[in-house]
Scaffold this motif. Structure first.
Motif, PDB file in Angstrom:
ATOM      1  N   ARG A   4       0.782  -1.226  -0.076  1.00 51.86           N
ATOM      2  CA  ARG A   4       0.225  -0.047  -0.005  1.00 51.86           C
ATOM      3  C   ARG A   4       0.884   1.512   0.092  1.00 51.86           C
ATOM      4  O   ARG A   4       0.632   2.312  -0.977  1.00 51.86           O
ATOM      5  N   ARG A   5       2.071   1.213   0.777  1.00 50.39           N
ATOM      6  CA  ARG A   5       2.890   2.324   0.895  1.00 50.39           C
ATOM      7  C   ARG A   5       3.453   2.757  -0.557  1.00 50.39           C
ATOM      8  O   ARG A   5       3.596   3.870  -0.991  1.00 50.39           O
ATOM      9  N   GLU A   6       3.987   1.654  -0.967  1.00 47.51           N
ATOM     10  CA  GLU A   6       4.665   1.781  -2.350  1.00 47.51           C
ATOM     11  C   GLU A   6       3.506   2.068  -3.364  1.00 47.51           C
ATOM     12  O   GLU A   6       4.054   3.092  -4.174  1.00 47.51           O
ATOM     13  N   PHE A   7       2.449   1.694  -3.226  1.00 49.48           N
ATOM     14  CA  PHE A   7       1.649   2.001  -4.457  1.00 49.48           C
ATOM     15  C   PHE A   7       1.188   3.722  -4.319  1.00 49.48           C
ATOM     16  O   PHE A   7       1.202   4.367  -5.207  1.00 49.48           O
ATOM     17  N   LEU A   8       0.940   3.874  -3.096  1.00 48.54           N
ATOM     18  CA  LEU A   8       0.307   5.552  -2.759  1.00 48.54           C
ATOM     19  C   LEU A   8       1.540   6.329  -3.024  1.00 48.54           C
ATOM     20  O   LEU A   8       1.416   7.519  -3.674  1.00 48.54           O
ATOM     21  N   GLY A 161      -0.370  -7.251  11.344  1.00 53.82           N
ATOM     22  CA  GLY A 161      -1.176  -8.439  11.654  1.00 53.82           C
ATOM     23  C   GLY A 161      -2.067  -8.566   9.855  1.00 53.82           C
ATOM     24  O   GLY A 161      -2.598  -9.607   9.919  1.00 53.82           O
ATOM     25  N   GLY A 162      -2.062  -7.563   9.336  1.00 56.74           N
ATOM     26  CA  GLY A 162      -2.685  -7.771   7.917  1.00 56.74           C
ATOM     27  C   GLY A 162      -1.914  -8.335   6.877  1.00 56.74           C
ATOM     28  O   GLY A 162      -0.681  -8.561   7.161  1.00 56.74           O
ATOM     29  N   PHE A 163      -2.376  -8.798   5.750  1.00 58.30           N
ATOM     30  CA  PHE A 163      -1.806  -9.509   4.953  1.00 58.30           C
ATOM     31  C   PHE A 163      -2.415  -9.348   3.495  1.00 58.30           C
ATOM     32  O   PHE A 163      -3.741  -9.079   3.422  1.00 58.30           O
ATOM     33  N   ASP A 164      -1.931  -9.677   2.399  1.00 53.77           N
ATOM     34  CA  ASP A 164      -2.384  -9.817   1.062  1.00 53.77           C
ATOM     35  C   ASP A 164      -2.495 -11.237   0.774  1.00 53.77           C
ATOM     36  O   ASP A 164      -1.357 -11.962   0.534  1.00 53.77           O
ATOM     37  N   LYS A 194     -11.760 -14.944   7.255  1.00 55.94           N
ATOM     38  CA  LYS A 194     -10.702 -13.601   7.876  1.00 55.94           C
ATOM     39  C   LYS A 194     -11.659 -12.420   8.294  1.00 55.94           C
ATOM     40  O   LYS A 194     -12.445 -12.148   7.348  1.00 55.94           O
ATOM     41  N   PRO A 195     -11.205 -12.075   9.396  1.00 61.51           N
ATOM     42  CA  PRO A 195     -12.000 -10.745   9.811  1.00 61.51           C
ATOM     43  C   PRO A 195     -11.411  -9.695   9.064  1.00 61.51           C
ATOM     44  O   PRO A 195      -9.989  -9.587   8.557  1.00 61.51           O
ATOM     45  N   LEU A 209      -7.581  -7.571  -3.068  1.00 60.28           N
ATOM     46  CA  LEU A 209      -8.706  -8.496  -2.857  1.00 60.28           C
ATOM     47  C   LEU A 209      -9.990  -8.084  -3.043  1.00 60.28           C
ATOM     48  O   LEU A 209     -10.714  -8.667  -3.624  1.00 60.28           O
ATOM     49  N   GLY A 210     -10.233  -6.755  -2.851  1.00 64.08           N
ATOM     50  CA  GLY A 210     -11.487  -6.051  -3.307  1.00 64.08           C
ATOM     51  C   GLY A 210     -11.724  -6.181  -4.899  1.00 64.08           C
ATOM     52  O   GLY A 210     -12.994  -6.307  -5.143  1.00 64.08           O
ATOM     53  N   TYR A 211     -10.734  -6.219  -5.570  1.00 65.85           N
ATOM     54  CA  TYR A 211     -10.935  -6.227  -6.982  1.00 65.85           C
ATOM     55  C   TYR A 211     -11.177  -7.791  -7.636  1.00 65.85           C
ATOM     56  O   TYR A 211     -11.885  -8.095  -8.502  1.00 65.85           O
TER      57      TYR A 211
END
Length: 431
Positions: A4-8, A161-164, A194-195, A209-211
């Protein structure tokens, strides 16, 4: 795929219209160049030949359109270094996350047809069984189509704790008891157990994931597989039906596709038969390219990518979307996706599948997207003045670790601004 950081960070630099470096001097003798030359467009030749030489990039395909006409299409460097095969104007590349605008247009086409609403809950369309052992987070019931388009669905791979999930194919394979690499359906089914990382709509966090979820919505609504429906209903109407989803192993790719070079020469266990579990180069079966699909799986030539892009030029009737749908595609999202912490409008924001920068009070916008996976760096730009371009590379970084697409962005604006006379011919009619 980029974090996310690299994309932004990359998106903030792309299509900025700000600092534009001077052009390099042409060194064509050192770089293979294919496609018809036009002296009027020499600034692009100078840029690309110098760029490949200076940054030791294997190859690039470049196309430029003006007011809906293709005026420039050339290949630079090597499609396959070992075979001494040059990049041709119609050479095909993985386009990584530049796939997202294609998926977004597919969704908006269904909105135009009255088959989907942007505020539909995605669970209205998803009928997956939640994986065994995975508790269902009821907040999934609040995720909408609009959330997925704007990256506000509730997934944040950058938080602790997040992941792709696209980067954990073996974990998903084991969890679901699969005997093959996980398809897009499998990734979504796994994540249903997963939450979420935040309340849907609460913030913007770039999400592959959204796409993939949007791809499942397209399939549920149309009753067809994602690739077949998108090719027939989004790409064929604009003349780009040759575009297709990528394949993992080199032997499964068509002759016109380039070879991919990971900048760090990374390897991984192969996901695809007949080489399952063998150590292979990361771009050649070590990443789950065939599961990237709606978020990053398309393969295209720069020319076909511009056929798609020019279908949404300002003031031109689109063969794919209504004027209202195109307006919605560029519209500023409500809340944190479109405004900063103080509630002020962001200079640039993520619309429906594109980064968007409004240009004054003209009503026009510059839009763009970049893409990054192992062996690929891609850039697609739509300028508010009618200039569009695609620049595709068959590596992900330079020797200094810089993404080629981000690095060349400002220079592409410089080259375009240096052109004195634009051709009247349309290469779309010849290629």
């Amino acid at each position: 795929m980029p974090t996310r950081r690299e994309f932004l960070a990359a998106s903030a630099a792309l299509a900025s219209g700000g600092l534009r470096p001077p052009l390099a001097k042409a060194r064509a003798a050192d770089v293979a160049v294919t496609g018809a030359a036009n002296p009027a467009l020499a600034p692009f030749d100078d840029l690309l030949t110098g760029f490949l030489k200076d940054h030791a990039v294997p190859g690039a395909g470049v196309a430029v359109a003006r007011n809906g006409r293709l005026v420039y299409a050339r290949g630079f460097g090597h499609a396959n270094v070992e075979a001494d095969r040059p990049v041709e104007p119609l050479s095909e590349f993985r386009i990584a996350s530049v796939s997202k605008p294609i998926t977004a247009v597919g969704v908006l086409r269904l909105v135009d047809a009255g088959k989907v609403k942007l505020d539909d809950r995605v669970m209205k369309h998803l009928k997956f069984e939640v994986p065994a052992g995975g508790p269902f987070d009821k907040r999934w019931n609040d995720v909408t189509v609009r959330h997925c388009l704007h990256h506000t669905g509730g997934w944040d791979r950058g938080k602790k704790g997040g992941f792709d999930p696209i980067g954990t194919p073996w974990k998903i394979t084991d969890a679901l008891g699969l005997k093959r690499a996980p398809a897009a359906d499998d990734v979504v089914r796994y994540m249903l157990g997963k939450p979420l990382d935040f309340e849907p709509g609460a913030k913007m966090a770039y999400s592959n994931l959204g796409y993939l979820v949007l791809g499942r919505v397209i399939e549920a609504v149309t009753g067809q597989k994602y690739e077949a429906w998108v090719r027939a209903n989004v790409l064929k109407p604009v003349g780009a039906a040759a575009m297709r989803l990528g394949r993992g192993l080199p032997g499964d790719r068509p002759k016109g596709e380039v070879r991919y070079y990971d900048s760090k020469k990374r390897t991984a266990e192969c996901l695809y038969p007949p080489r399952v579990r063998e150590t292979v180069p990361l771009p050649d079966g070590g990443q789950n390219v065939e599961g990237f699909e709606a978020h990053g799986g398309w393969v295209a030539s720069p020319v076909d990518l511009l056929r798609f892009t020019c279908a949404f030029d300002h003031g031109k009737k689109s063969p794919v979307l209504s004027e209202a749908a195109i307006e919605q595609m560029w519209a500023r999202p409500d809340g944190p996706a479109g405004r900063d912490a103080e509630g002020e409008p962001r200079d640039a924001y993520y619309g429906c599948g594109w980064m968007v920068r409004p240009v004054g009070k003209s009503g026009k916008v510059t839009t763009w997207h970049n893409g990054l996976i192992s062996g690929t760096s891609a850039l697609l730009v739509r300028r508010s003045d009618g200039l569009n371009w695609a620049v595709l590379f068959n590596t992900d970084a330079t020797a200094k670790g810089e993404q080629p697409a981000s690095l060349i962005d400002g220079s592409m604006h410089t080259a375009a601004d240096a052109v004195k006379t634009w051709p009247d011919t349309d290469l779309f009619e010849r290629l």
